[in-house]
Design a protein around this motif. Structure first.
Motif, PDB file in Angstrom:
ATOM      1  N   UNK A  74       5.286   5.509   2.673  1.00  0.00           N
ATOM      2  CA  UNK A  74       6.027   4.260   2.854  1.00  0.00           C
ATOM      3  C   UNK A  74       6.006   3.859   4.328  1.00  0.00           C
ATOM      4  N   UNK A  75       6.255   4.823   5.206  1.00  0.00           N
ATOM      5  CA  UNK A  75       6.237   4.528   6.640  1.00  0.00           C
ATOM      6  C   UNK A  75       4.847   4.108   7.092  1.00  0.00           C
ATOM      7  N   UNK A  76       3.827   4.744   6.529  1.00  0.00           N
ATOM      8  CA  UNK A  76       2.455   4.417   6.910  1.00  0.00           C
ATOM      9  C   UNK A  76       2.147   2.965   6.543  1.00  0.00           C
ATOM     10  N   UNK A  77       2.537   2.568   5.335  1.00  0.00           N
ATOM     11  CA  UNK A  77       2.281   1.193   4.897  1.00  0.00           C
ATOM     12  C   UNK A  77       3.124   0.213   5.713  1.00  0.00           C
ATOM     13  N   UNK A  78       4.389   0.555   5.982  1.00  0.00           N
ATOM     14  CA  UNK A  78       5.237  -0.296   6.831  1.00  0.00           C
ATOM     15  C   UNK A  78       4.616  -0.506   8.202  1.00  0.00           C
ATOM     16  N   UNK A  79       4.071   0.563   8.743  1.00  0.00           N
ATOM     17  CA  UNK A  79       3.509   0.506  10.087  1.00  0.00           C
ATOM     18  C   UNK A  79       2.299  -0.440  10.127  1.00  0.00           C
ATOM     19  N   UNK A  80       1.445  -0.332   9.118  1.00  0.00           N
ATOM     20  CA  UNK A  80       0.274  -1.210   9.064  1.00  0.00           C
ATOM     21  C   UNK A  80       0.709  -2.662   8.819  1.00  0.00           C
ATOM     22  N   UNK A  81       1.746  -2.833   7.992  1.00  0.00           N
ATOM     23  CA  UNK A  81       2.260  -4.179   7.720  1.00  0.00           C
ATOM     24  C   UNK A  81       2.810  -4.858   8.956  1.00  0.00           C
ATOM     25  N   UNK A  82       3.409  -4.069   9.836  1.00  0.00           N
ATOM     26  CA  UNK A  82       3.946  -4.632  11.070  1.00  0.00           C
ATOM     27  C   UNK A  82       2.816  -5.223  11.906  1.00  0.00           C
ATOM     28  N   UNK A  83       1.706  -4.510  11.877  1.00  0.00           N
ATOM     29  CA  UNK A  83       0.558  -4.938  12.674  1.00  0.00           C
ATOM     30  C   UNK A  83      -0.134  -6.115  12.009  1.00  0.00           C
ATOM     31  N   UNK A  84      -0.302  -6.047  10.711  1.00  0.00           N
ATOM     32  CA  UNK A  84      -1.049  -7.051   9.982  1.00  0.00           C
ATOM     33  C   UNK A  84      -0.392  -7.302   8.636  1.00  0.00           C
ATOM     34  N   UNK A  85       0.565  -8.248   8.601  1.00  0.00           N
ATOM     35  CA  UNK A  85       1.315  -8.459   7.358  1.00  0.00           C
ATOM     36  C   UNK A  85       0.386  -8.905   6.225  1.00  0.00           C
ATOM     37  N   UNK A  86       0.527  -8.261   5.066  1.00  0.00           N
ATOM     38  CA  UNK A  86      -0.310  -8.593   3.910  1.00  0.00           C
ATOM     39  C   UNK A  86       0.570  -8.672   2.679  1.00  0.00           C
ATOM     40  N   UNK A  87       0.125  -9.411   1.667  1.00  0.00           N
ATOM     41  CA  UNK A  87       0.783  -9.314   0.368  1.00  0.00           C
ATOM     42  C   UNK A  87       0.240  -8.043  -0.275  1.00  0.00           C
ATOM     43  N   UNK A  88       0.957  -7.488  -1.197  1.00  0.00           N
ATOM     44  CA  UNK A  88       0.486  -6.310  -1.948  1.00  0.00           C
ATOM     45  C   UNK A  88      -0.085  -5.195  -1.054  1.00  0.00           C
ATOM     46  N   UNK A  89       0.737  -4.718  -0.162  1.00  0.00           N
ATOM     47  CA  UNK A  89       0.270  -3.636   0.699  1.00  0.00           C
ATOM     48  C   UNK A  89      -0.010  -2.391  -0.132  1.00  0.00           C
ATOM     49  N   UNK A  90      -1.124  -1.773   0.090  1.00  0.00           N
ATOM     50  CA  UNK A  90      -1.427  -0.511  -0.590  1.00  0.00           C
ATOM     51  C   UNK A  90      -2.192   0.420   0.352  1.00  0.00           C
ATOM     52  N   UNK A  91      -2.427   1.623  -0.144  1.00  0.00           N
ATOM     53  CA  UNK A  91      -3.040   2.658   0.673  1.00  0.00           C
ATOM     54  C   UNK A  91      -4.553   2.604   0.510  1.00  0.00           C
ATOM     55  N   UNK A  92      -5.185   1.617   1.126  1.00  0.00           N
ATOM     56  CA  UNK A  92      -6.617   1.436   0.929  1.00  0.00           C
ATOM     57  C   UNK A  92      -7.397   1.774   2.212  1.00  0.00           C
ATOM     58  N   UNK A  93      -8.700   1.492   2.179  1.00  0.00           N
ATOM     59  CA  UNK A  93      -9.559   1.796   3.330  1.00  0.00           C
ATOM     60  C   UNK A  93      -9.083   1.090   4.605  1.00  0.00           C
ATOM     61  N   UNK A  94      -8.648  -0.159   4.420  1.00  0.00           N
ATOM     62  CA  UNK A  94      -8.179  -0.919   5.566  1.00  0.00           C
ATOM     63  C   UNK A  94      -6.966  -0.227   6.207  1.00  0.00           C
ATOM     64  N   UNK A  95      -6.031   0.188   5.361  1.00  0.00           N
ATOM     65  CA  UNK A  95      -4.835   0.877   5.842  1.00  0.00           C
ATOM     66  C   UNK A  95      -5.224   2.127   6.617  1.00  0.00           C
ATOM     67  N   UNK A  96      -6.204   2.855   6.085  1.00  0.00           N
ATOM     68  CA  UNK A  96      -6.613   4.110   6.708  1.00  0.00           C
ATOM     69  C   UNK A  96      -7.204   3.874   8.099  1.00  0.00           C
TER      70      UNK A  96
END
Lengths: 161, 206
Positions: free
Chosen positions: B88-110
């Motif tokens: 959850x924190x990992x996805x939140x952190x990426x969202x802060x940088x680049x807000x997206x709809x439907x955040x998930x744990x994908x290649x971009x997130x990694x």
């Protein structure tokens, strides 16, 4: 009704039929399972380091491959098991993070697995199953009923050895 | 053989590392705020020695899937630093940088996490380097998403050479506007013979 007993990190436990043993999220550590099929006395150790000899702070015997195996055998024999009947199954010893230039401290999983194999060989305990290496974590369950070892991974499925 | 974590040394080492933890985390929060151009609040980092078995519990249990970003330290001291987040924190952190709809744990997130981890750990180590006058560099990141127990076996084994505890630095960053919280854990893992260098550079003798 059988219960499943948890073995923590740097910990070891022995159970008898019908109970089972489990350790969760093995990474570079190695899970060592010993089994006597006649008495169904079953042991598991979750070791972190290959040898107690190079380390001064070594009072926790379950932390090291050498002292953990000795202790496990002793407890199992005190419950009526016989070392000559023991078989072993081992799992873990992964390398969680990979780099192109490797040094020894990164290969601790491999060194743990090698140490365990060498000690078991010296004690004439045959290794019936060996699921070590790779770059992923493992949860293991070892059953006194059959001596079967169940290995679960995140994303790489479940298997029995 | 390097130092050991006994009771007397523990107090000194923890005091020093707590201070390094404070300064490093402050620097990391500033870098994060600059990167996302938003105000970031930081809770006072918690630095403590915990039992092997307690460490995975802090991250939701040994089988909980977490993200570890690992760097080697090179230079005057050697060792490693690892930054660990739950999903959850990992996805939140990426969202802060680049807000997206439907955040998930994908290649971009990694790949985003590798980059963020790089900036956070880099600023952490930069502040340590400034504080100690030691030259310390971090390697390229290695990332693993796996069971907490397996990821945390890496620092646990290292500390296992000295004690039955792991030294953990817990940081909570909060993005003020959207109140998105990121709970991150740093593990600073100097090699055994680097402790003396590290502490010595700060005028601490054991």
């Amino acid at each position: 009704m059988s219960t499943i007993v948890k073995v923590g990190m740097a910990d070891l436990k022995v159970v008898e039929y019908p109970d089972a043993l489990t350790t969760l999220g093995l990474g570079s550590c190695v899970g060592i399972c010993l089994y006597d099929s006649t008495t169904r006395v079953t042991g598991m150790a979750h070791i972190m380091l290959p040898s107690s000899k190079a380390i001064r702070k070594n009072e926790n015997v379950a932390k090291f491959a050498d002292t953990a195996i000795t202790e496990l055998i002793q407890i199992m024999e005190s419950k009526g098991a016989k070392k000559t009947r023991f078989i072993a199954k081992i799992a873990g010893g992964a390398q969680m993070f990979a780099f192109s230039s490797q040094n020894d401290s990164m290969k601790i999983g491999e060194r743990n697995a090698e140490a365990v194999r060498a000690i078991l060989k010296e004690l004439n305990i045959p290794i019936k199953a060996d699921d070590t290496g790779g770059n992923f974590g493992r949860t293991i369950e070892f059953y006194s009923e059959s001596g079967k070892l169940l290995i679960k991974t995140a994303g790489k499925g479940i298997k029995e050895i | 053989m390097g130092i050991e974590f006994d009771r007397m040394n523990n107090d000194i080492i923890i005091d020093v590392l707590r201070e390094i933890g404070n300064i490093g985390a402050g620097n990391a929060a500033t870098s994060l705020a600059k990167m996302i151009d938003k105000k970031i609040d930081m809770k006072v980092p918690v630095v403590k020695l915990v039992d092997f078995d307690e460490v995975p519990e802090m991250l939701g249990g040994p089988e909980n899937i977490v993200c570890g970003i690992f760097f080697k330290l090179e230079g005057d001291i050697t060792g490693s630093i690892m930054f660990v987040l739950d999903q959850k924190s990992a996805i939140n952190l990426v969202d802060l940088l680049m807000p997206r709809d439907n955040a998930e744990f994908d290649e971009f997130t990694i790949s985003a996490l590798k980059e963020i981890g790089n900036i956070l750990s880099g600023s952490y180590i930069a502040s340590l380097s400034g504080l100690t006058n030691l030259q310390i560099k971090i390697s390229v990141p290695a990332l693993a998403i796996d069971m907490a127990g397996a990821i945390l076996s890496v620092p646990a084994i290292h500390f296992g050479q000295m004690s039955d505890n792991v030294l953990i630095i817990q940081n909570e960053f909060i993005e003020v506007l959207e109140a998105k919280s990121v709970d991150g854990y740093f593990f600073l893992i100097p090699d055994l013979d680097s402790y003396e260098v590290l502490l010595g550079s700060l005028g601490v003798t054991l």
